[in-house]
Design a protein around this motif. Sequence first.
Motif, PDB file in Angstrom:
ATOM      1  N   ALA A 131      -5.433 -10.087  47.293  1.00  0.00           N
ATOM      2  CA  ALA A 131      -4.449  -9.075  46.935  1.00  0.00           C
ATOM      3  C   ALA A 131      -5.138  -7.771  46.554  1.00  0.00           C
ATOM      4  O   ALA A 131      -6.090  -7.753  45.789  1.00  0.00           O
ATOM      5  CB  ALA A 131      -3.585  -9.556  45.781  1.00  0.00           C
ATOM      6  N   VAL A 132      -4.652  -6.679  47.128  1.00  0.00           N
ATOM      7  CA  VAL A 132      -5.119  -5.344  46.773  1.00  0.00           C
ATOM      8  C   VAL A 132      -3.908  -4.516  46.358  1.00  0.00           C
ATOM      9  O   VAL A 132      -2.791  -4.782  46.774  1.00  0.00           O
ATOM     10  CB  VAL A 132      -5.878  -4.647  47.927  1.00  0.00           C
ATOM     11  N   ARG A 133      -4.157  -3.522  45.530  1.00  0.00           N
ATOM     12  CA  ARG A 133      -3.075  -2.659  45.066  1.00  0.00           C
ATOM     13  C   ARG A 133      -3.274  -1.256  45.605  1.00  0.00           C
ATOM     14  O   ARG A 133      -4.351  -0.703  45.529  1.00  0.00           O
ATOM     15  CB  ARG A 133      -3.034  -2.646  43.545  1.00  0.00           C
ATOM     16  N   GLY A 134      -2.205  -0.717  46.147  1.00  0.00           N
ATOM     17  CA  GLY A 134      -2.211   0.641  46.678  1.00  0.00           C
ATOM     18  C   GLY A 134      -0.847   1.237  46.473  1.00  0.00           C
ATOM     19  O   GLY A 134      -0.138   0.884  45.523  1.00  0.00           O
ATOM     20  N   PHE A 135      -0.440   2.116  47.353  1.00  0.00           N
ATOM     21  CA  PHE A 135       0.860   2.759  47.235  1.00  0.00           C
ATOM     22  C   PHE A 135       1.687   2.474  48.466  1.00  0.00           C
ATOM     23  O   PHE A 135       1.186   2.415  49.576  1.00  0.00           O
ATOM     24  CB  PHE A 135       0.692   4.270  47.032  1.00  0.00           C
ATOM     25  N   GLU A 185       1.380  -4.297  45.505  1.00  0.00           N
ATOM     26  CA  GLU A 185       0.305  -5.264  45.711  1.00  0.00           C
ATOM     27  C   GLU A 185       0.582  -5.978  47.019  1.00  0.00           C
ATOM     28  O   GLU A 185       1.710  -6.338  47.317  1.00  0.00           O
ATOM     29  CB  GLU A 185       0.279  -6.273  44.574  1.00  0.00           C
ATOM     30  N   LYS A 186      -0.468  -6.158  47.819  1.00  0.00           N
ATOM     31  CA  LYS A 186      -0.292  -6.861  49.086  1.00  0.00           C
ATOM     32  C   LYS A 186      -1.522  -7.690  49.384  1.00  0.00           C
ATOM     33  O   LYS A 186      -2.626  -7.391  48.921  1.00  0.00           O
ATOM     34  CB  LYS A 186       0.001  -5.879  50.224  1.00  0.00           C
ATOM     35  N   PHE A 198      -6.958   0.133  51.817  1.00  0.00           N
ATOM     36  CA  PHE A 198      -7.140   1.191  50.814  1.00  0.00           C
ATOM     37  C   PHE A 198      -7.161   2.563  51.480  1.00  0.00           C
ATOM     38  O   PHE A 198      -6.527   3.506  51.014  1.00  0.00           O
ATOM     39  CB  PHE A 198      -8.436   0.995  50.022  1.00  0.00           C
ATOM     40  N   ARG A 199      -7.897   2.661  52.579  1.00  0.00           N
ATOM     41  CA  ARG A 199      -8.001   3.945  53.279  1.00  0.00           C
ATOM     42  C   ARG A 199      -6.633   4.408  53.767  1.00  0.00           C
ATOM     43  O   ARG A 199      -6.265   5.575  53.600  1.00  0.00           O
ATOM     44  CB  ARG A 199      -8.980   3.808  54.451  1.00  0.00           C
ATOM     45  N   HIS A 200      -5.866   3.512  54.361  1.00  0.00           N
ATOM     46  CA  HIS A 200      -4.529   3.846  54.845  1.00  0.00           C
ATOM     47  C   HIS A 200      -3.628   4.289  53.692  1.00  0.00           C
ATOM     48  O   HIS A 200      -2.909   5.286  53.798  1.00  0.00           O
ATOM     49  CB  HIS A 200      -3.917   2.648  55.575  1.00  0.00           C
ATOM     50  N   SER A 201      -3.665   3.556  52.594  1.00  0.00           N
ATOM     51  CA  SER A 201      -2.825   3.882  51.451  1.00  0.00           C
ATOM     52  C   SER A 201      -3.204   5.241  50.856  1.00  0.00           C
ATOM     53  O   SER A 201      -2.342   6.044  50.504  1.00  0.00           O
ATOM     54  CB  SER A 201      -2.946   2.782  50.387  1.00  0.00           C
ATOM     55  N   MET A 202      -4.509   5.509  50.754  1.00  0.00           N
ATOM     56  CA  MET A 202      -4.958   6.809  50.236  1.00  0.00           C
ATOM     57  C   MET A 202      -4.511   7.948  51.142  1.00  0.00           C
ATOM     58  O   MET A 202      -3.985   8.967  50.672  1.00  0.00           O
ATOM     59  CB  MET A 202      -6.482   6.833  50.110  1.00  0.00           C
ATOM     60  N   PHE A 239      -6.502   4.442  41.972  1.00  0.00           N
ATOM     61  CA  PHE A 239      -6.876   3.252  42.728  1.00  0.00           C
ATOM     62  C   PHE A 239      -7.849   2.379  41.934  1.00  0.00           C
ATOM     63  O   PHE A 239      -7.753   1.158  41.961  1.00  0.00           O
ATOM     64  CB  PHE A 239      -7.481   3.633  44.082  1.00  0.00           C
ATOM     65  N   LEU A 240      -8.779   3.012  41.232  1.00  0.00           N
ATOM     66  CA  LEU A 240      -9.735   2.241  40.442  1.00  0.00           C
ATOM     67  C   LEU A 240      -9.050   1.528  39.287  1.00  0.00           C
ATOM     68  O   LEU A 240      -9.378   0.384  38.970  1.00  0.00           O
ATOM     69  CB  LEU A 240     -10.859   3.146  39.940  1.00  0.00           C
TER      70      LEU A 240
END
Length: 102
Positions: free
Chosen positions: A7-11, A22-23, A32-36, A58-59
């Motif tokens: 699971a990673v958290r982004g937007f 979270e996905k 992460f790159r796509h979300s940023m 993100f951190l």
Amino acid sequence: MRHCSGAVRGFGHVGDESVAIEKDSDDPYLDFRHSMLQMILEKQIYSKDDLRQLLDCFLQLNSPYCHGVIIKAFTEIWNGVFSMRSNTTTGAEKQVHYYYGY
């Protein structure tokens, strides 16, 4: 040593609002790159201070095990944004390199 996986958290979006999500991820770097990039384009985040705030978000949202991957994705985006600017202005911006470690 653990790696960033699972699971990673982004937007993402709920309706028209950008919210933290979270996905599950098979490729955290790309996610992460796509979300940023999504947040940068939608919110028109282009100043150095705003980009640093995005990195901080993100951190804070993610496990320390993911910080290296987050910083790698962020650094690529940062260098891309400011290399494009330096190509359109007379003064060249220096590329920045973020490192995470103790």
